[in-house]
Design a protein around this motif. Structure first.
Motif, mmCIF file in Angstrom:
data_model
loop_
_atom_site.group_PDB
_atom_site.id
_atom_site.type_symbol
_atom_site.label_atom_id
_atom_site.label_comp_id
_atom_site.label_asym_id
_atom_site.label_seq_id
_atom_site.Cartn_x
_atom_site.Cartn_y
_atom_site.Cartn_z
ATOM 1 N N SER A 134 0.652 -1.280 0.108
ATOM 2 C CA SER A 134 -0.034 0.299 -0.002
ATOM 3 C C SER A 134 0.975 1.164 0.099
ATOM 4 O O SER A 134 2.205 1.093 0.419
ATOM 5 C CB SER A 134 -0.775 -0.093 1.195
ATOM 6 O OG SER A 134 -0.170 0.307 2.364
ATOM 7 N N GLY A 135 0.293 2.507 -0.364
ATOM 8 C CA GLY A 135 1.197 3.557 -0.268
ATOM 9 C C GLY A 135 1.655 3.931 1.059
ATOM 10 O O GLY A 135 2.782 4.312 1.295
ATOM 11 N N LEU A 448 -2.084 11.890 -6.661
ATOM 12 C CA LEU A 448 -1.910 10.551 -5.954
ATOM 13 C C LEU A 448 -0.859 10.740 -4.881
ATOM 14 O O LEU A 448 -1.112 10.283 -3.971
ATOM 15 C CB LEU A 448 -1.582 9.657 -6.881
ATOM 16 C CG LEU A 448 -2.702 9.301 -7.757
ATOM 17 C CD1 LEU A 448 -1.882 8.251 -9.061
ATOM 18 C CD2 LEU A 448 -3.657 8.300 -7.208
ATOM 19 N N ASP A 451 -1.903 12.051 -1.642
ATOM 20 C CA ASP A 451 -2.768 11.426 -0.820
ATOM 21 C C ASP A 451 -2.093 9.794 -0.744
ATOM 22 O O ASP A 451 -2.942 8.983 -0.822
ATOM 23 C CB ASP A 451 -4.300 11.240 -1.494
ATOM 24 C CG ASP A 451 -5.104 12.666 -1.458
ATOM 25 O OD1 ASP A 451 -4.759 13.174 -0.265
ATOM 26 O OD2 ASP A 451 -5.759 12.779 -2.045
ATOM 27 N N LEU A 452 -0.633 9.804 -0.709
ATOM 28 C CA LEU A 452 -0.240 8.505 -0.980
ATOM 29 C C LEU A 452 -0.787 7.498 0.127
ATOM 30 O O LEU A 452 -0.657 6.348 0.069
ATOM 31 C CB LEU A 452 1.499 8.835 -1.051
ATOM 32 C CG LEU A 452 2.091 7.515 -1.243
ATOM 33 C CD1 LEU A 452 1.841 6.975 -2.631
ATOM 34 C CD2 LEU A 452 3.507 7.818 -1.306
ATOM 35 N N ARG A 454 -3.287 7.005 1.285
ATOM 36 C CA ARG A 454 -4.729 6.513 1.167
ATOM 37 C C ARG A 454 -4.755 5.713 -0.212
ATOM 38 O O ARG A 454 -5.702 5.039 -0.846
ATOM 39 C CB ARG A 454 -5.812 7.552 1.001
ATOM 40 C CG ARG A 454 -6.014 8.139 2.187
ATOM 41 C CD ARG A 454 -6.974 9.111 2.112
ATOM 42 N NE ARG A 454 -6.824 10.410 1.757
ATOM 43 C CZ ARG A 454 -6.109 11.434 2.802
ATOM 44 N NH1 ARG A 454 -5.904 10.921 4.292
ATOM 45 N NH2 ARG A 454 -5.647 12.604 2.444
ATOM 46 N N GLN A 455 -3.528 5.344 -0.706
ATOM 47 C CA GLN A 455 -3.563 4.471 -2.052
ATOM 48 C C GLN A 455 -3.587 2.837 -1.500
ATOM 49 O O GLN A 455 -2.678 2.687 -0.776
ATOM 50 C CB GLN A 455 -2.524 4.862 -2.982
ATOM 51 C CG GLN A 455 -2.243 6.353 -3.379
ATOM 52 C CD GLN A 455 -3.532 7.049 -3.847
ATOM 53 O OE1 GLN A 455 -4.298 6.112 -4.715
ATOM 54 N NE2 GLN A 455 -4.055 8.173 -3.282
ATOM 55 N N ARG A 460 -1.965 2.361 -9.968
ATOM 56 C CA ARG A 460 -2.079 3.725 -10.756
ATOM 57 C C ARG A 460 -0.996 4.523 -11.008
ATOM 58 O O ARG A 460 -0.613 5.223 -11.823
ATOM 59 C CB ARG A 460 -3.455 4.277 -9.889
ATOM 60 C CG ARG A 460 -3.825 5.792 -10.832
ATOM 61 C CD ARG A 460 -4.257 5.112 -11.962
ATOM 62 N NE ARG A 460 -4.703 6.322 -12.891
ATOM 63 C CZ ARG A 460 -4.932 6.215 -14.249
ATOM 64 N NH1 ARG A 460 -4.487 5.414 -15.104
ATOM 65 N NH2 ARG A 460 -5.022 7.335 -15.073
ATOM 66 N N LEU A 461 -0.389 4.932 -10.061
ATOM 67 C CA LEU A 461 0.752 5.732 -9.796
ATOM 68 C C LEU A 461 1.831 5.267 -10.800
ATOM 69 O O LEU A 461 2.312 6.307 -11.666
ATOM 70 C CB LEU A 461 1.381 6.075 -8.274
ATOM 71 C CG LEU A 461 2.540 6.936 -8.265
ATOM 72 C CD1 LEU A 461 2.490 8.362 -8.517
ATOM 73 C CD2 LEU A 461 3.302 6.757 -6.860
#
Length: 469
Positions: A134-135, A448, A451-452, A454-455, A460-461
């Motif tokens: 995750s982010g 993105l 709000d890293l 919350r990724q 996507r990034l």
């Protein structure tokens, strides 16, 4: 020598990395880190269109690699994590436009420890993609890498850098290993082995500055740390005291170290919080940045026109001309270390980004003429301010006899005069455009990274920055 009571330094570092959770990152450190992460991704993009980026892709072709899990930014391909870390590390450092660690100790010249993001971020991104992190998890791994790298650089005796080791290359290997170990969820013992395997790959010599081998160092450090972690995961054996042992990293590469600069100091405070990390507003040596920041302000506030300039005097301490050695630069690399060029280009073009630092710009007649008007001298007042500052004193004499005066100790992007997230986003967009990434894709990357945490993943990034142009 360090007695047995001080043994276990590698164990301390490994335990810190293994035990850390995303909750350990303070809000201010998270916010600061996002700026450097966005900056690093933009530089990997712009570095992908540098000549070195093309050569890296040719090297990857020669390896005959199978497709892998990790994105080579700007190259439209995925390879094994270690090779993505190499390519993206070279890209981030290709233009010497990446962030710099601030020194704490007074025996270290300002800003000359490491470039923290170039080795740490590519490892975090590559292994993050591999494990589907995750982010938040990727952000933690990145911060652990930066923290270990910067504290090791603070601790090692200054001889390490002074006699020719490139600290970004050497300490950066430990950064990448720490980031990878965090994402691979190693326990402390496995992490210590990863650090030890990394320590034996720690290399890079300053004689190669001013060539493509300087960014090669950053890429290789990132790759070596990832490979070290992968070998550790397989059960590869290594010492458990690579940092502190008499034949370990600190003694072999530095001839000594300051135990108190690292023990009990990891995350206390985080380097991002204090003393901080500097983000570069211009792709030139950081010693030019106080003068450039001040010159830009003087131009803006006094509406200085280049045609009205008769002379410019720039005064600094005696240490700064030792690095800013090119008084009449003939190419882009020399221009990065030329105070005269940096002043001239701001007066003429009003900006100094990747588009201005080119071989062609140095050959322009108006640039050469303006450089002739700039006197770069040692100033007594700047000398008295000390080497840990970059005091720069500017006097612009106009044709009508007016003299416009300015002084600055630190440049834009330093903790004393930080860039906001939006200002870093503007730099990112400039670098992304340099690599011909579309504006909408660039804007989405900016959002993105903001709000890293919350990724759910990096998917996507990384798809947005996989291919530019």
């Amino acid at each position: 020598m360090h007695d047995m009571a001080q043994a276990g330094l590698t164990k301390y570092v490994a335990e810190f990395v293994a035990a850390a959770t995303p909750q350990d990152l303070p809000d201010d450190v998270i916010a600061l880190g996002k700026k450097s992460i966005l900056d690093g991704i933009g530089l990997a993009l712009s570095g992908s269109v540098a000549q070195s980026g093309d050569l890296v892709r040719r090297h990857l072709d020669e390896l005959g690699l199978m497709p892998g899990a990790a994105t080579v930014i700007g190259a439209g391909r995925k390879v094994a994590p270690r090779f993505a870390a190499f390519a993206n590390g070279v890209g981030i450092h290709a233009d010497d436009y990446d962030d710099t660690q601030l020194a704490v100790a007074s025996d270290r010249v300002y800003g000359l420890l490491t470039h923290p993001t170039a080795p740490a971020l590519p490892a975090a991104l590559a292994v993050g993609e591999l494990v589907g992190a995750s982010g938040r998890e990727v952000m933690l791994a990145y911060h652990l890498g930066v923290e270990v790298e910067c504290k090791i650089a603070e601790a090692i005796a200054p001889r390490h850098y002074q006699t020719g080791f490139h600290a970004t290359a050497t300490c950066g290997t430990f950064a990448a290993a720490s980031a990878a170990a965090s994402l691979l969820r190693f326990d402390a013992k496995t992490t210590a082995r990863a650090l030890s395997i990394a320590g034996s790959q720690s290399a890079g010599l300053r004689e190669n500055f001013g060539t493509m081998t300087k960014p090669f160092h950053a890429g290789r450090a990132s790759e070596s740390g990832v490979a070290a972690a992968q070998f550790a995961a397989h059960g590869w054996t290594a010492t458990d005291k690579i940092l502190e042992a008499p034949r370990g990293f600190f003694q072999a590469a530095g001839g000594g170290y300051d135990e108190n600069a690292i023990r009990g100091r990891l995350g206390a405070p985080w380097t991002f919080a204090d003393p901080g990390i500097s983000i570069k507003p211009h792709p030139s040596g950081s010693l030019t940045h106080p003068g450039m920041t001040e010159m830009a302000r003087l131009i803006r506030e006094n509406d200085i026109k280049s045609a009205d300039v008769k002379r410019v005097r720039v005064g600094t301490n005696s240490n700064m001309p030792n690095a800013l050695i090119h008084h009449n630069p003939h190419d882009e690399l020399q221009a990065k270390f030329s105070m005269e060029f940096c002043m001239a280009i701001l007066l003429l073009d009003g900006k100094a980004g990747l588009g201005e630092f080119t071989d062609a710009t140095t050959q322009r007649a108006d640039v050469k003429a303006m450089i002739d008007k700039v006197d770069f001298v040692i100033d007594e007042k700047a000398e008295k301010a000390g080497y840990h500052k970059m005091t720069t004193i500017i006097d612009v004499t106009l044709n009508d006899g007016r003299v416009i005066h300015g002084e600055a100790d630190f440049g834009k992007g330093s903790p004393a005069n930080p860039m906001s997230y939006e200002e870093v986003a503007d730099k990112f967009r400039d670098n992304a455009a340099h690599a011909r990434l579309g504006r909408s894709a660039a804007d989405e990357v900016v959002a993105l990274v903001r709000d890293l945490e919350r990724q759910p993943s990096l998917e996507r990034l990384m798809s947005l920055v996989a291919k530019a142009g």
